[in-house]
Design an enzyme around this catalytic site. Structure first.
Site, PDB file in Angstrom:
ATOM      1  N   SER A 164       0.833  -1.200   0.000  1.00  0.00           N
ATOM      2  CA  SER A 164       0.000   0.000   0.000  1.00  0.00           C
ATOM      3  C   SER A 164       0.870   1.254   0.000  1.00  0.00           C
ATOM      4  O   SER A 164       1.652   1.459  -0.930  1.00  0.00           O
ATOM      5  CB  SER A 164      -0.954  -0.043   1.198  1.00  0.00           C
ATOM      6  N   ASP A 258     -10.241  -3.397  -5.012  1.00  0.00           N
ATOM      7  CA  ASP A 258      -9.493  -2.279  -4.440  1.00  0.00           C
ATOM      8  C   ASP A 258      -9.629  -1.073  -5.371  1.00  0.00           C
ATOM      9  O   ASP A 258      -9.222  -1.137  -6.529  1.00  0.00           O
ATOM     10  CB  ASP A 258      -8.020  -2.678  -4.299  1.00  0.00           C
ATOM     11  N   HIS A 288      -8.605  -4.153  -0.630  1.00  0.00           N
ATOM     12  CA  HIS A 288      -7.263  -3.580  -0.526  1.00  0.00           C
ATOM     13  C   HIS A 288      -6.402  -4.324   0.485  1.00  0.00           C
ATOM     14  O   HIS A 288      -5.236  -4.634   0.212  1.00  0.00           O
ATOM     15  CB  HIS A 288      -7.376  -2.101  -0.149  1.00  0.00           C
TER      16      HIS A 288
END
Length: 316
Positions: A164, A258, A288
């Site tokens: 991320s 996501d 995600h």
């Protein structure tokens, strides 16, 4: 795009609500930690017991950065294992090695891939905005190269990885490293990376973008980026780079459910168009943060195994 049915069932049975967003970064970190503590024992896989060595690396002009080394085995005199720097996710403002899921994944990847995982505990925003975390990452890379022999690491077999926002830092580090002279990097692994911070959801071309997501992104960017920062700077938004030459081969993982999955997809395409070997894997049915839930989702578990396989290429 329906979510993984097994994951939905497991989350429903747990009944743990998602953490409410807040403008207080301390409360945000606490809520994120408490959520993971509540769900990880049931939905995640524990890591094996591996040797761990903690170090603190000086960073000129910025706070010193702790680096935790996860070894597949105790280093022996004369041995030299590949090493991969790792940057955890959390919107640049939360997360860390005190999160059970982060530590478990680092330990498991070290053990199964036979590499040293060097987890960089970078300073969090908003107390430490850009470029603090990136400069700490570069200092950690320099330190690994400089101290490789003492650490039992092979300075010619170094990778960088991140999840991320940590994927953003890992990608930005490859650009910064190239531009500052270029230590040898053999691999970059980016998991659900957040690579475009221009805060223009329309360019993502995703129907899942909501007002709530836009507000969440705006808050994270407000915390991470100083006022007046250029969001198109490649060290801020690696996807906005105009030159991808000289970067290491990439393995990029995205999640179907996501809203920022397009960042990783476009980055893989940009690298490939520049002649950089790039492979991309999309996790069907996962959100995600779905890669964390390896006990509940076969897709997440398969993704973890694929990342281990990518790490093993550092032995080639």
């Amino acid at each position: 795009m329906p979510l993984d049915a097994n994951l939905v069932r497991a989350l429903t049975e747990l009944g743990v609500p998602l953490p409410e967003p807040t403008d207080d970064p301390v409360k945000q970190r606490t809520r994120a930690y408490e959520f993971e503590e509540a769900v990880f024992p049931a939905l995640g896989l524990p890591g094996p017991r591996v040797p761990i060595h903690d170090h603190v690396v000086p960073v000129p002009g910025y706070p010193d950065v702790p680096v935790r080394l996860f070894y597949p085995r105790e280093p022996a005199s004369g041995s030299a294992l590949p090493v991969c720097l790792f940057f955890y996710g959390g919107g640049f403002s939360q997360g860390g090695l005190h999160h059970a899921g982060v530590a478990a994944q680092c330990a498991r990847r070290a053990a199964e891939a036979g590499v040293i995982v060097a987890a960089v505990s970078y300073a969090l925003a908003p107390e430490h905005p850009y470029p603090t975390a990136l400069e700490q990452g570069y200092a950690a890379l320099e330190w690994v190269v400089r101290e490789a022999s003492a650490l039992g690491a092979d300075a010619t077999r170094i990778g960088v990885s991140g999840q991320s926002s940590g994927g953003n830092l890992a990608a930005a580090l490859t650009l910064l490293n190239r531009d500052r002279g270029g230590y040898p990097l053999a691999l970059q692994i980016l998991e659900v990376p957040f690579l475009d911070l221009t805060d223009d959801p329309g360019e993502r071309d995703l129907g899942e973008v909501t007002a709530e997501l836009i507000a969440d992104l705006a808050r994270l960017l407000r915390w991470y980026l100083p006022e007046g920062a250029d969001r198109r700077d490649p060290y801020v938004s690696p996807l906005r780079a105009t030159d991808f030459t000289g970067l290491p081969p990439a393995y990029i993982v995205t999640a179907e459910c996501d809203p920022i999955r397009g960042d990783g997809e476009r980055y893989a395409a940009a690298l490939a168009n520049a002649g950089i070997p790039a492979s991309a894997l999309q996790l069907i049915g996962l959100p995600h943060n779905g890669g964390l839930f390896e006990r509940a989702s076969l897709t997440a578990r398969s993704a973890g195994q694929a990342i281990v396989a990518a790490l093993r290429t550092l032995h080639d």
